[in-house]
Enzyme design. Sequence first.
Site, PDB file in Angstrom:
ATOM      1  N   GLU A  73      20.487 -11.139  -9.718  1.00  0.00           N
ATOM      2  CA  GLU A  73      21.289  -9.717  -9.595  1.00  0.00           C
ATOM      3  C   GLU A  73      21.286  -9.558  -8.384  1.00  0.00           C
ATOM      4  O   GLU A  73      21.540  -8.231  -8.223  1.00  0.00           O
ATOM      5  CB  GLU A  73      20.371  -8.685 -10.760  1.00  0.00           C
ATOM      6  CG  GLU A  73      20.736  -9.172 -12.091  1.00  0.00           C
ATOM      7  CD  GLU A  73      19.857  -8.493 -12.887  1.00  0.00           C
ATOM      8  OE1 GLU A  73      20.354  -8.081 -14.201  1.00  0.00           O
ATOM      9  OE2 GLU A  73      18.655  -7.939 -12.596  1.00  0.00           O
ATOM     10  N   HIS A  92      15.346  -2.090  -8.864  1.00  0.00           N
ATOM     11  CA  HIS A  92      15.852  -2.283 -10.085  1.00  0.00           C
ATOM     12  C   HIS A  92      14.612  -2.689 -11.019  1.00  0.00           C
ATOM     13  O   HIS A  92      13.997  -3.680 -10.632  1.00  0.00           O
ATOM     14  CB  HIS A  92      17.200  -3.414 -10.254  1.00  0.00           C
ATOM     15  CG  HIS A  92      17.273  -3.823 -11.630  1.00  0.00           C
ATOM     16  ND1 HIS A  92      17.454  -2.807 -12.551  1.00  0.00           N
ATOM     17  CD2 HIS A  92      17.569  -5.251 -12.021  1.00  0.00           C
ATOM     18  CE1 HIS A  92      17.655  -3.721 -13.692  1.00  0.00           C
ATOM     19  NE2 HIS A  92      17.756  -4.927 -13.421  1.00  0.00           N
ATOM     20  N   TYR A 119      12.306  18.748 -10.482  1.00  0.00           N
ATOM     21  CA  TYR A 119      12.155  17.404  -9.711  1.00  0.00           C
ATOM     22  C   TYR A 119      12.887  16.224 -10.144  1.00  0.00           C
ATOM     23  O   TYR A 119      13.204  15.519  -9.356  1.00  0.00           O
ATOM     24  CB  TYR A 119      10.626  16.968  -9.594  1.00  0.00           C
ATOM     25  CG  TYR A 119       9.943  17.855  -8.656  1.00  0.00           C
ATOM     26  CD1 TYR A 119       9.724  17.492  -7.080  1.00  0.00           C
ATOM     27  CD2 TYR A 119       9.225  19.102  -9.074  1.00  0.00           C
ATOM     28  CE1 TYR A 119       9.029  18.207  -6.339  1.00  0.00           C
ATOM     29  CE2 TYR A 119       8.673  19.878  -8.239  1.00  0.00           C
ATOM     30  CZ  TYR A 119       8.579  19.571  -6.651  1.00  0.00           C
ATOM     31  OH  TYR A 119       7.868  20.165  -5.849  1.00  0.00           O
TER      32      TYR A 119
END
Length: 210
Positions: A73, A92, A119
Amino acid sequence: MRENEAREVLCRMGDLLYRRGLVHGSSGNLSVRLDDGWLVTPTNSSLGALDPAQLARLDASGRHIGGDPPSKEAFLHTCVYDVRPDAGAIVHTHSTHSVAVSCLDHQPGAPVLPPLTAYYVMRVGDLALVPYYRPGDERLAMAVKDVAVKHAAVLLANHGPVIAGKTLNDALYALEELEETAKLHFLLHGHPIRPLTPEQVAELGVVFKS
């Protein structure tokens, strides 16, 4: 950041993600931008046991020029870097609660997660959801590229988050905030919730604009 330092930092970050339970097995991948290319974690590697010398080295065109073969990827990362010149690192993962959110039946136009906390808004912002494509499918990279122009945090349907940051720490903080907000989302299921209003979200953007 010099390349040798970047290699050490990337490996430390992989170990941190593994010890915090945000990655498991050989899932997930990380990358860091260099002046003339990228460092990417190798394919089929555990982020908890990375070797700085074996990290995949890509040149400025995304071609593999050194180290072990990169994650399948890796093109996801290079596509995001192409449209986010401010990004210095990408994380990721397949972190459990974020993946669970990615498997829900989301209504078109509705937020992927409600703005439950300040947040979440400050670190993650407007989370984009990308339709499902199999891992390694280059159509996935194109779909991510389309939304990454406006979104630093992207959630891949039935897969997991891809988060860009100015540094690896910035990307990590956003990932952790996303995962904790996903947990809150499930903890609050079935209860009336009071997310931040559009006005409160807008105020955060003005006050904490970087």
